[in-house]
Design a protein around this motif. Structure first.
Motif, mmCIF file in Angstrom:
data_model
loop_
_atom_site.group_PDB
_atom_site.id
_atom_site.type_symbol
_atom_site.label_atom_id
_atom_site.label_comp_id
_atom_site.label_asym_id
_atom_site.label_seq_id
_atom_site.Cartn_x
_atom_site.Cartn_y
_atom_site.Cartn_z
ATOM 1 N N ASP A 6 0.844 -1.497 0.179
ATOM 2 C CA ASP A 6 0.194 0.344 -0.056
ATOM 3 C C ASP A 6 0.561 1.213 -0.025
ATOM 4 O O ASP A 6 0.267 2.597 -0.216
ATOM 5 C CB ASP A 6 -1.241 -0.237 1.218
ATOM 6 N N GLU A 53 -1.003 7.159 6.059
ATOM 7 C CA GLU A 53 -2.338 5.810 6.415
ATOM 8 C C GLU A 53 -2.788 5.888 8.149
ATOM 9 O O GLU A 53 -3.850 5.615 7.743
ATOM 10 C CB GLU A 53 -1.196 5.041 7.005
ATOM 11 N N LEU A 54 -2.346 6.685 8.403
ATOM 12 C CA LEU A 54 -2.967 6.181 9.858
ATOM 13 C C LEU A 54 -4.000 7.392 10.102
ATOM 14 O O LEU A 54 -5.344 7.074 11.108
ATOM 15 C CB LEU A 54 -2.324 6.768 11.111
ATOM 16 N N GLU A 99 -6.129 8.367 6.854
ATOM 17 C CA GLU A 99 -6.684 7.419 6.456
ATOM 18 C C GLU A 99 -7.138 6.429 7.403
ATOM 19 O O GLU A 99 -8.274 6.806 6.579
ATOM 20 C CB GLU A 99 -5.864 7.147 4.756
ATOM 21 N N TYR A 100 -6.306 5.850 7.117
ATOM 22 C CA TYR A 100 -7.663 4.577 8.584
ATOM 23 C C TYR A 100 -8.536 5.099 9.830
ATOM 24 O O TYR A 100 -9.757 4.918 9.646
ATOM 25 C CB TYR A 100 -6.556 3.957 8.780
ATOM 26 N N THR A 101 -8.153 6.334 9.702
ATOM 27 C CA THR A 101 -8.967 6.483 11.245
ATOM 28 C C THR A 101 -9.950 7.036 10.275
ATOM 29 O O THR A 101 -10.972 7.234 10.767
ATOM 30 C CB THR A 101 -7.909 7.653 11.628
ATOM 31 N N VAL A 116 -11.657 6.634 7.568
ATOM 32 C CA VAL A 116 -12.623 5.657 7.121
ATOM 33 C C VAL A 116 -13.206 4.635 8.500
ATOM 34 O O VAL A 116 -14.838 4.903 8.460
ATOM 35 C CB VAL A 116 -12.216 4.229 6.160
ATOM 36 N N THR A 117 -12.682 4.226 9.106
ATOM 37 C CA THR A 117 -13.008 3.657 10.324
ATOM 38 C C THR A 117 -14.342 4.564 11.078
ATOM 39 O O THR A 117 -15.194 3.898 12.160
ATOM 40 C CB THR A 117 -12.388 3.622 11.407
#
Length: 165
Positions: free
Chosen positions: A26, A44-45, A47-49, A51-52
């Motif tokens: 990724d 990345e962190l 983006e993940y946060t 989306v979650t």
């Protein structure tokens, strides 16, 4: 030609890199977009946060639902992987090997000689591992490019190892 590239020298851990698997990583960067100015850096962190958080909020408001199938997005991604030129930042791999405190430079060993970069310049180096969807088999397995594009037409190629001194 050997596809595995060792990181050795003044490091805590000697590690090996296999560029053939980076196409699934990724963290890969589309170099066509990067050098034309269309590339957007994504944390990345973060983006993940996002989306979650969005998923969690939707489930609280709407209840649990099954996601729709995303066949067109998967097809686009597959086509992009087969036709684009990709690279990845070198810094993360060098830092994983944990250079010793007295280490000051990165020596890129090639079949044609050596190229030296100060460790402070790791942020400015990219490793190109594919060109138009194909691995760099003739003068690879990877090329070293500078993020400013100054060596895009004359990259460091035929790399056999990375040595920290």
């Amino acid at each position: 030609m050997e596809q595995i590239i060792p990181i050795k020298g003044a490091v805590k851990f000697n590690i090996t890199l296999d560029p053939t698997v980076w196409i699934f990583d990724d963290r890969r960067i589309d170099l066509d977009d990067f050098f034309t100015g269309k590339y957007e850096y994504k944390d990345e962190l973060e983006e993940y946060t996002k989306v979650t958080s969005a998923h969690w909020s939707r489930e609280i408001i709407e209840g649990s639902t099954n996601p729709p199938t995303l066949k067109t997005e998967k097809k686009y991604e597959r086509t992009k992987v087969l036709t684009s030129t990709f690279g990845i930042e070198l810094k993360q791999f060098i830092l994983n090997a944990e250079p010793l405190n007295d280490a000051t430079k990165l020596v890129v060993e090639t079949t044609d000689g050596e190229h030296t970069f100060p460790l402070e310049e790791l942020d400015s180096l990219l490793v190109k591992f594919s060109h138009k969807g194909k691995p760099l088999s003739e003068d690879g397995p990877v090329h070293i490019l500078k993020k400013d594009g100054s060596n895009i037409n004359d990259p460091v190629n035929n790399i056999t190892a990375f040595r920290i001194e």
